[in-house]
Design a protein around this motif. Structure first.
Motif, PDB file in Angstrom:
ATOM      1  N   HIS A  88       0.817  -1.278   0.042  1.00 35.93           N
ATOM      2  CA  HIS A  88       0.099   0.126   0.003  1.00 35.93           C
ATOM      3  C   HIS A  88       0.945   1.127  -0.011  1.00 35.93           C
ATOM      4  O   HIS A  88       1.961   1.370   0.533  1.00 35.93           O
ATOM      5  CB  HIS A  88      -1.198  -0.124   0.995  1.00 35.93           C
ATOM      6  N   ASP A 118       6.176   1.166   7.289  1.00 32.94           N
ATOM      7  CA  ASP A 118       4.929   0.721   6.859  1.00 32.94           C
ATOM      8  C   ASP A 118       4.271   1.694   6.056  1.00 32.94           C
ATOM      9  O   ASP A 118       3.860   2.813   6.285  1.00 32.94           O
ATOM     10  CB  ASP A 118       4.060   0.779   8.176  1.00 32.94           C
ATOM     11  N   THR A 119       4.442   1.271   4.527  1.00 32.41           N
ATOM     12  CA  THR A 119       5.166   0.468   4.031  1.00 32.41           C
ATOM     13  C   THR A 119       5.766   0.642   2.608  1.00 32.41           C
ATOM     14  O   THR A 119       5.770  -0.137   1.713  1.00 32.41           O
ATOM     15  CB  THR A 119       4.124  -1.027   3.982  1.00 32.41           C
ATOM     16  N   GLU A 152      -4.969   1.705   2.605  1.00 30.94           N
ATOM     17  CA  GLU A 152      -4.919   0.536   3.681  1.00 30.94           C
ATOM     18  C   GLU A 152      -5.236   1.078   4.938  1.00 30.94           C
ATOM     19  O   GLU A 152      -5.746   0.165   5.835  1.00 30.94           O
ATOM     20  CB  GLU A 152      -3.657   0.042   3.269  1.00 30.94           C
ATOM     21  N   GLU A 153      -4.544   1.974   5.436  1.00 28.49           N
ATOM     22  CA  GLU A 153      -4.605   2.494   6.920  1.00 28.49           C
ATOM     23  C   GLU A 153      -5.927   2.826   7.403  1.00 28.49           C
ATOM     24  O   GLU A 153      -6.092   2.973   8.768  1.00 28.49           O
ATOM     25  CB  GLU A 153      -3.639   3.730   6.972  1.00 28.49           C
ATOM     26  N   GLU A 176       4.017  -5.955   4.173  1.00 23.41           N
ATOM     27  CA  GLU A 176       3.964  -5.304   5.573  1.00 23.41           C
ATOM     28  C   GLU A 176       5.185  -5.539   6.384  1.00 23.41           C
ATOM     29  O   GLU A 176       5.895  -6.612   6.130  1.00 23.41           O
ATOM     30  CB  GLU A 176       2.668  -5.796   6.337  1.00 23.41           C
TER      31      GLU A 176
HETATM   32 ZN   LIG Z   1       0.673  -1.190   6.212  1.00 24.47          ZN
END
Ligand SMILES: [Zn+2]
Length: 395
Positions: A88, A118-119, A152-153, A176
């Motif tokens: 992501h 991340d990431t 994603e977060e 990840e």
């Molecule tokens: Zn992540």
């Protein structure tokens, strides 16, 4: 194990520095949809993919929030299946950071910056390994897709939307910070709100009312008491048992009024195999039994996210694990409690695993960093997986 040359290591660090320098903060859905912070990093990543010769398809999850799908049109044999390598592009907020968020600092064998762990570390790793394997004409027989997701977060909305468009591969490696280990399962969150309703009255005559906070105290007792026995019934070999905790509580309106309403939010983390509908129905029924009535409370299901449960005997899991064993001695796939884009991919029938450089302990932190050794090792593992199967199927 294939080792990176000094030049390739530099290429990897340069790409990471560039990715971190582009602000792609996704603090919450509303702001991200409005500010389109991911648009600039997606433009850079798409351009980078094209510079490697990939054809890039853009599928927007929201206006200005594109998922990217890249592949080499002349690579891969349709009969051999397909492999997605994905990470992501968004990060969490930079509020409260104690290091420069958008300008990588390389010191003490680490790269500091928002997203380094991340990431964006995984993005740099995957793109570099793919570039080297392509340059050496050593990609596997499957069609290989590089997929960069947004959002994603805030709950994997980008990956979920991508699955809704029908995009599928047979297997996926999703970035990840796993410390270069293979993660084959994770839990799926279930977030609930419980509201208790009492009867307000003057607090000097409490016997005339029904206290909603008092009722909520019994709900909390239920969640952390009898309900724990129910959710611990299902045990997963890598994840152990599900958990559920009351995390927010609010109620009452004034010191001298018996409270009419109290609300609690509950965080559940469920192991694969626990169907959400069944869990919510059991919760509702058992809570009514505990309180002695089905009246006076309401349960609202806020969010659910799918878990990951890749069988350890799937080729993507075995073969990656084999290389991780050589690199770091990992002997079995791991399970983790957090969730990721692997949830929606797994739900769509893709054999997905998590793998990437860095430690989840450094994700989302005020001084986020990734160890450069991790970055190199992850790249070498993926590169070896690809080139060991040059012209042959991995899956
Ligand atoms: Zn992540």
């Amino acid at each position: 194990m294939r080792r990176l040359t000094t030049g390739e290591q530099q290429q990897l660090r340069d790409l990471l520095a560039k990715l971190v320098s582009i602000d792609s903060v996704n603090r919450n859905l509303e702001e991200a949809n409005r500010d389109r912070a991911e648009e600039r990093i997606a433009a850079f990543v798409a351009e980078h993919m094209r510079s490697l010769g990939m054809a890039v398809e853009v599928r927007e999850f929201q206006p200005g929030r594109p998922n990217l799908i890249g592949h080499w049109p002349d690579q891969g044999d349709a009969g051999a299946g397909s492999l997605m390598i994905s990470a992501h592009m968004d990060t969490v907020t930079v509020e409260g950071m104690t290091v420069e968020p958008f300008e990588v600092a390389f010191r003490d064998g680490r790269a500091y910056g928002r997203g380094a762990c991340d990431t964006k570390g995984s993005l740099a790793t995957f793109l570099t390994a793919l570039a080297i394997a392509r340059r050496e004409d050593a990609l596997p027989a499957e069609r290989v897709y590089f997929v960069a997701t947004v959002s994603e977060e805030t709950g994997c909305q980008g990956a979920t939307a991508l699955m809704q468009t029908g995009f599928r591969t047979d297997a996926a490696i999703v970035g990840e910070p796993t410390c270069c280990q293979v993660v084959a399962s994770h839990k799926g969150p279930l977030w609930l709100t419980v509201e208790t309703r009492g009867k307000p009255c003057h607090a000097s005559y409490p016997e005339l009312g029904v206290n909603a906070i008092d009722m909520m105290a019994r709900v909390v007792q239920f969640v952390h008491g009898p309900w724990q026995e129910r959710i611990r019934r299902t045990r997963h070999p890598l994840l152990g048992t599900s958990t559920m905790s009351v995390t927010i509580i609010e109620g009452g309106s004034k010191v001298n009024i018996i409270p009419a309403v109290c609300r609690a939010q509950i965080d559940g983390r469920f192991v694969p195999g626990e169907a959400t509908d069944v869990v919510v129905a059991d919760f509702s029924r058992m809570l009514a039994e505990h309180l002695g009535s089905a009246d006076g409370f309401a349960i609202v299901r806020q969010e659910t996210y799918p878990p990951l449960n890749c069988p350890p005997d799937r080729p993507i899991c075995c073969k990656l694990l084999d290389l991780c064993r050589q690199a770091s001695g990992q002997t079995a796939p791991l399970g983790v409690n957090y969730f990721a884009d692997t949830g929606p991919f797994d739900q769509a029938g893709i054999d997905a695993v998590l793998f990437g450089p860095g430690d989840i302990a450094q994700a989302h932190t005020a001084d986020e960093f990734v160890d450069l050794d991790q970055l190199d090792r992850a790249t070498e593992i993926l590169l070896t997986l690809l080139t060991d199967h040059a012209g042959r199927p991995i899956l």
